[in-house]
Design a protein around this motif. Structure first.
Motif, PDB file in Angstrom:
ATOM      1  N   ILE A 187       0.812  -1.149   0.203  1.00 30.51           N
ATOM      2  CA  ILE A 187      -0.238   0.060  -0.271  1.00 30.51           C
ATOM      3  C   ILE A 187       0.955   1.195   0.094  1.00 30.51           C
ATOM      4  O   ILE A 187       1.956   1.374   0.945  1.00 30.51           O
ATOM      5  CB  ILE A 187      -0.988   0.036   1.235  1.00 30.51           C
ATOM      6  CG1 ILE A 187      -1.774  -0.980   1.194  1.00 30.51           C
ATOM      7  CG2 ILE A 187      -1.752   1.547   1.303  1.00 30.51           C
ATOM      8  CD1 ILE A 187      -3.037  -1.144   2.503  1.00 30.51           C
ATOM      9  N   VAL A 188       0.605   2.231  -0.555  1.00 36.60           N
ATOM     10  CA  VAL A 188       1.305   3.416  -0.705  1.00 36.60           C
ATOM     11  C   VAL A 188       0.418   4.502  -0.676  1.00 36.60           C
ATOM     12  O   VAL A 188      -0.531   4.811  -1.879  1.00 36.60           O
ATOM     13  CB  VAL A 188       2.033   3.493  -1.972  1.00 36.60           C
ATOM     14  CG1 VAL A 188       2.952   5.028  -2.113  1.00 36.60           C
ATOM     15  CG2 VAL A 188       3.209   2.557  -2.424  1.00 36.60           C
ATOM     16  N   ALA A 189       0.393   5.308   0.383  1.00 39.44           N
ATOM     17  CA  ALA A 189      -0.709   6.199   0.558  1.00 39.44           C
ATOM     18  C   ALA A 189      -0.287   7.555  -0.019  1.00 39.44           C
ATOM     19  O   ALA A 189      -1.265   8.642  -0.324  1.00 39.44           O
ATOM     20  CB  ALA A 189      -0.947   6.481   2.075  1.00 39.44           C
ATOM     21  N   ASP A 190       0.928   7.857  -0.424  1.00 39.13           N
ATOM     22  CA  ASP A 190       1.211   9.056  -1.083  1.00 39.13           C
ATOM     23  C   ASP A 190       2.394   8.806  -1.859  1.00 39.13           C
ATOM     24  O   ASP A 190       3.563   8.699  -1.820  1.00 39.13           O
ATOM     25  CB  ASP A 190       1.712  10.096   0.136  1.00 39.13           C
ATOM     26  CG  ASP A 190       1.916  11.432  -0.570  1.00 39.13           C
ATOM     27  OD1 ASP A 190       1.908  11.553  -1.407  1.00 39.13           O
ATOM     28  OD2 ASP A 190       2.619  12.268   0.386  1.00 39.13           O
ATOM     29  N   LEU A 191       1.747   8.673  -3.176  1.00 43.32           N
ATOM     30  CA  LEU A 191       2.684   8.131  -4.464  1.00 43.32           C
ATOM     31  C   LEU A 191       3.722   9.263  -4.535  1.00 43.32           C
ATOM     32  O   LEU A 191       4.825   8.987  -5.124  1.00 43.32           O
ATOM     33  CB  LEU A 191       2.017   7.688  -5.550  1.00 43.32           C
ATOM     34  CG  LEU A 191       1.179   6.766  -5.527  1.00 43.32           C
ATOM     35  CD1 LEU A 191       0.347   6.453  -6.724  1.00 43.32           C
ATOM     36  CD2 LEU A 191       2.235   5.274  -5.535  1.00 43.32           C
ATOM     37  N   SER A 192       3.529  10.677  -4.149  1.00 42.62           N
ATOM     38  CA  SER A 192       4.398  11.565  -4.687  1.00 42.62           C
ATOM     39  C   SER A 192       5.710  11.387  -3.608  1.00 42.62           C
ATOM     40  O   SER A 192       6.986  12.142  -4.092  1.00 42.62           O
ATOM     41  CB  SER A 192       3.676  12.983  -4.198  1.00 42.62           C
ATOM     42  OG  SER A 192       3.709  13.183  -2.567  1.00 42.62           O
ATOM     43  N   ARG A 193       5.581  10.770  -2.633  1.00 40.95           N
ATOM     44  CA  ARG A 193       6.813  10.509  -1.921  1.00 40.95           C
ATOM     45  C   ARG A 193       7.496   9.197  -2.039  1.00 40.95           C
ATOM     46  O   ARG A 193       8.565   8.552  -1.439  1.00 40.95           O
ATOM     47  CB  ARG A 193       6.497  10.453  -0.263  1.00 40.95           C
ATOM     48  CG  ARG A 193       5.955  11.897  -0.145  1.00 40.95           C
ATOM     49  CD  ARG A 193       5.531  11.818   1.552  1.00 40.95           C
ATOM     50  NE  ARG A 193       5.074  13.086   1.950  1.00 40.95           N
ATOM     51  CZ  ARG A 193       5.753  13.978   2.376  1.00 40.95           C
ATOM     52  NH1 ARG A 193       7.327  13.697   2.764  1.00 40.95           N
ATOM     53  NH2 ARG A 193       5.247  15.087   2.792  1.00 40.95           N
ATOM     54  N   ASN A 194       7.116   8.095  -3.052  1.00 44.92           N
ATOM     55  CA  ASN A 194       7.611   7.142  -3.486  1.00 44.92           C
ATOM     56  C   ASN A 194       8.426   6.905  -4.532  1.00 44.92           C
ATOM     57  O   ASN A 194       7.792   7.378  -5.607  1.00 44.92           O
ATOM     58  CB  ASN A 194       6.434   6.105  -3.480  1.00 44.92           C
ATOM     59  CG  ASN A 194       7.026   4.403  -3.579  1.00 44.92           C
ATOM     60  OD1 ASN A 194       7.210   4.026  -4.600  1.00 44.92           O
ATOM     61  ND2 ASN A 194       6.688   3.763  -2.437  1.00 44.92           N
TER      62      ASN A 194
END
Length: 206
Positions: free
Chosen positions: A90-97
């Motif tokens: 799960i990635v809740a914030d893709l801008s940080r991945n």
């Protein structure tokens, strides 16, 4: 390794390998997953091991009109990480991945803010990936929701296993025509029951 993100040529081997009934089941999986998680879109990618690519096989929501059959490298983005690791994510914030392939997402005309992904596993093989894009906020940080997504991925893997069963049945029927009626009932019956189970999940209170 060649990058075939913008080409659907040469995808016949993977797409044609999916039995029509299994294809219907995969579409049911993405439709139910999208509804359960309140998502903008949901997709099943199948792994083409020979080409080392992932192929959009079923899509619900954003991109469903044009993404089926499209390919991209199997080691690309979060889907590639899930295929390699065999673990859900799960990635809740893709801008940080840093694993998220934003350029490819832009090429699909939809850049999500969050996603959930789970591998389609049969035995010790990863057959593909189930992704849910922009799920409802309450689904983005819950291990229970990730377990539920993994359940949907197992249903999709079961659909693909049934396609293999159906091909085995057709081979056996060709070798022994007199047994075709008995062989026809097993995989198809199980597939229809699975489809009904998925529809029941969709109709159940969340």
């Amino acid at each position: 390794m060649r990058d075939s993100r913008d080409s659907s040529a040469g995808n016949e081997s993977t797409v044609s390998a999916v039995d029509p009934l299994a294809g219907e089941l995969l579409r049911s999986v993405v439709e139910v997953a999208r509804a359960i998680f309140g998502a903008e879109a949901s997709s099943v990618f199948l792994l083409d091991e020979a080409a080392h690519e992932l192929v959009f096989q079923a899509v619900s929501g954003r991109g469903e009109a044009f993404l089926v059959g499209r390919r991209f490298p199997a080691d690309s983005g979060i889907a590639g990480w899930v295929v390699t690791s065999g673990e859900p994510m799960i990635v809740a914030d893709l801008s940080r991945n840093t694993a998220f392939d934003r350029d490819f997402a832009q090429s699909t005309e939809f850049v999500p803010d969050a996603l959930m992904a789970a591998p389609l596993i049969h035995g010790d093989r990863v057959l593909g990936v189930l992704e849910v894009l922009d799920p409802a906020p309450q689904a983005r940080s819950s291990l229970g929701e990730l377990d539920l997504l993994a359940l949907f991925a197992r249903q999709a893997a079961t659909a693909l296993r049934m396609a293999d069963d159906r091909r085995d049945r057709d081979t056996a029927r060709a070798a022994a025509p007199g047994s075709s009626a008995e062989l026809a009932d097993g995989p198809r019956s199980r597939a229809l029951h699975l489809l009904e189970d998925l529809r029941s999940v969709l109709q159940s209170p969340v």
